[in-house]
Design a protein around this motif. Structure first.
Motif, short mmCIF file in Angstrom:
data_model
loop_
_atom_site.label_atom_id
_atom_site.label_comp_id
_atom_site.label_asym_id
_atom_site.label_seq_id
_atom_site.Cartn_x
_atom_site.Cartn_y
_atom_site.Cartn_z
N LEU A 133 10.31 -12.59 9.67
CA LEU A 133 10.22 -11.72 8.51
C LEU A 133 10.30 -10.25 8.88
CD1 LEU A 133 9.92 -11.66 5.49
CD2 LEU A 133 7.45 -11.74 5.77
N ASN A 134 9.31 -9.73 9.56
CA ASN A 134 9.25 -8.28 9.74
C ASN A 134 10.19 -7.77 10.82
OD1 ASN A 134 7.34 -7.50 7.60
ND2 ASN A 134 6.00 -8.91 8.67
N ARG A 135 9.99 -8.19 12.08
CA ARG A 135 10.92 -7.77 13.13
C ARG A 135 12.33 -8.26 12.82
NH1 ARG A 135 7.29 -9.98 18.02
NH2 ARG A 135 6.48 -11.20 16.28
N THR A 136 12.42 -9.51 12.37
CA THR A 136 13.73 -10.10 12.04
C THR A 136 14.41 -9.32 10.93
OG1 THR A 136 13.02 -12.30 12.72
CG2 THR A 136 14.83 -12.20 11.13
N GLY A 137 13.69 -9.08 9.85
CA GLY A 137 14.26 -8.37 8.71
C GLY A 137 14.63 -6.94 9.06
N TYR A 138 13.76 -6.31 9.85
CA TYR A 138 14.05 -4.93 10.24
C TYR A 138 15.36 -4.85 11.00
CZ TYR A 138 14.03 -0.40 12.39
OH TYR A 138 14.43 0.85 12.79
N LEU A 139 15.54 -5.69 12.02
CA LEU A 139 16.73 -5.57 12.87
C LEU A 139 17.99 -5.99 12.14
CD1 LEU A 139 15.17 -6.52 16.28
CD2 LEU A 139 16.30 -4.35 15.73
N ILE A 140 17.91 -7.02 11.30
CA ILE A 140 19.08 -7.40 10.51
C ILE A 140 19.45 -6.26 9.55
CG2 ILE A 140 19.91 -8.93 8.67
CD1 ILE A 140 18.43 -11.24 10.05
N CYS A 141 18.47 -5.71 8.86
CA CYS A 141 18.75 -4.61 7.93
C CYS A 141 19.25 -3.37 8.65
CB CYS A 141 17.51 -4.29 7.11
SG CYS A 141 17.09 -5.55 5.88
N ARG A 142 18.63 -3.06 9.79
CA ARG A 142 19.07 -1.91 10.60
C ARG A 142 20.55 -2.06 10.95
NH1 ARG A 142 16.44 2.26 10.47
NH2 ARG A 142 18.53 2.95 9.99
N GLU A 148 27.32 -1.57 9.20
CA GLU A 148 28.14 -1.98 8.05
C GLU A 148 28.09 -0.97 6.92
OE1 GLU A 148 29.91 -4.79 8.16
OE2 GLU A 148 28.99 -5.93 9.79
N GLY A 149 27.21 0.02 7.02
CA GLY A 149 27.14 1.05 5.98
C GLY A 149 26.52 0.59 4.67
N ARG A 151 23.70 0.25 1.87
CA ARG A 151 22.59 1.11 1.44
C ARG A 151 21.27 0.44 1.80
NH1 ARG A 151 22.61 1.02 -4.04
NH2 ARG A 151 20.68 2.21 -3.93
N PRO A 152 20.29 1.19 2.29
CA PRO A 152 19.03 0.58 2.73
C PRO A 152 18.39 -0.35 1.70
CG PRO A 152 19.11 2.84 3.46
CD PRO A 152 20.33 2.64 2.62
N ASP A 153 18.29 0.09 0.44
CA ASP A 153 17.63 -0.76 -0.55
C ASP A 153 18.42 -2.05 -0.79
OD1 ASP A 153 15.46 0.89 -0.85
OD2 ASP A 153 16.30 1.98 -2.54
N ASP A 154 19.75 -1.98 -0.69
CA ASP A 154 20.56 -3.19 -0.87
C ASP A 154 20.36 -4.13 0.30
OD1 ASP A 154 21.53 -2.12 -3.22
OD2 ASP A 154 23.40 -1.38 -2.33
N ALA A 155 20.28 -3.60 1.51
CA ALA A 155 20.05 -4.44 2.70
C ALA A 155 18.70 -5.15 2.59
CB ALA A 155 20.12 -3.59 3.96
N ILE A 156 17.67 -4.39 2.23
CA ILE A 156 16.32 -4.95 2.13
C ILE A 156 16.27 -6.02 1.04
CG2 ILE A 156 13.92 -4.41 1.49
CD1 ILE A 156 14.45 -1.59 2.80
N GLU A 157 16.88 -5.73 -0.10
CA GLU A 157 16.86 -6.68 -1.22
C GLU A 157 17.58 -7.97 -0.83
OE1 GLU A 157 17.74 -8.90 -4.68
OE2 GLU A 157 19.35 -7.87 -3.58
N LEU A 158 18.72 -7.84 -0.16
CA LEU A 158 19.49 -9.01 0.27
C LEU A 158 18.67 -9.84 1.26
CD1 LEU A 158 22.25 -10.51 0.19
CD2 LEU A 158 22.91 -9.11 2.16
N ASN A 178 14.25 5.66 5.18
CA ASN A 178 14.26 7.10 5.45
C ASN A 178 14.50 7.48 6.90
OD1 ASN A 178 13.49 7.59 2.69
ND2 ASN A 178 11.44 6.91 3.29
N GLY A 179 14.49 6.50 7.79
CA GLY A 179 14.63 6.81 9.21
C GLY A 179 16.06 7.19 9.54
N PRO A 180 16.26 7.72 10.75
CA PRO A 180 17.61 8.11 11.15
C PRO A 180 18.52 6.89 11.30
CG PRO A 180 16.13 8.20 13.03
CD PRO A 180 15.27 7.92 11.83
N ILE A 181 19.79 7.08 10.99
CA ILE A 181 20.81 6.07 11.32
C ILE A 181 20.95 6.09 12.83
CG2 ILE A 181 23.26 5.47 11.09
CD1 ILE A 181 22.23 5.17 8.39
#
Length: 184
Positions: A133-142, A148-149, A151-158, A178-181
């Motif tokens: 969930l957390n580490r997994t979701g963070y790295l996939i979303c990152r 892939e460009g 949007r953060p909220d779209d990545a998190i929602e997906l 909000n963190g750096p790319i």
């Protein structure tokens, strides 16, 4: 006792074993499968072994081409418990804190290499931490945000929708939004 090497990870039972493939990506997230020595502590319907993992993914008509293990221990299962045909990569990732740039780089490097080598098939990258969930979701979303460009909220929602659970750690969500790319 609880300090034995085969105590069930805290809150592990609370999470669905495997999510759904994230549409438009090669990612599927799951919680850590537990080798046979854990099963005496679990009801039959709670068991989730490396073999169960492959069966559940096959039930979705998907096939794993790589497993990325983000847990910070080797006590849950051994790579030898997995089919030899599926490459396995361990990226030791500390829980609770936002993964450092080196960890993010290793993850992106593995994903990019896999995608390059698997253009001609539709195999998936299975990613797990303890709860998937957390580490997994963070790295996939990152990855989706930086490479892939998305949007953060779209990545998190997906991710949340496909995992069947929502990212919980506020520091991870905050960094994704909000963190750096990381352009490495």
């Amino acid at each position: 006792g609880p300090l034995g090497s085969n105590h069930i990870p805290e809150r592990w039972k609370d999470y669905l074993p495997v999510g759904q493939r994230m549409p438009g990506t090669r990612f599927i997230a799951f919680k850590v499968p537990l080798q046979k020595s854990f099963e005496k502590k679990l009801a039959p319907e709670e068991c989730f072994s490396p073999l169960d993992l492959f069966n559940k993914i096959r039930e979705q008509n998907e096939e794993l081409g790589l497993i990325i293990d983000l847990t910070y221990t080797q006590r849950y299962y051994k790579p030898e418990d997995l089919p030899e045909t599926v490459p396995y990569l361990k990226i030791f990732t500390v829980g609770h804190q936002v993964p450092d740039d080196e960890t993010i780089f290793k993850f992106k490097h593995a994903v990019n290499g896999f995608l390059k080598e698997n253009k001609d098939n539709d195999k998936l990258i299975g990613v797990h931490s303890t709860h998937g969930l957390n580490r997994t979701g963070y790295l996939i979303c990152r990855y989706l945000i930086d490479v892939e460009g998305v949007r953060p909220d779209d990545a998190i929602e997906l991710f949340n929708r496909c995992r069947g659970h929502c990212l919980e750690r506020q520091n991870y969500i905050e960094d994704l939004q909000n963190g750096p790319i990381r352009k490495n």
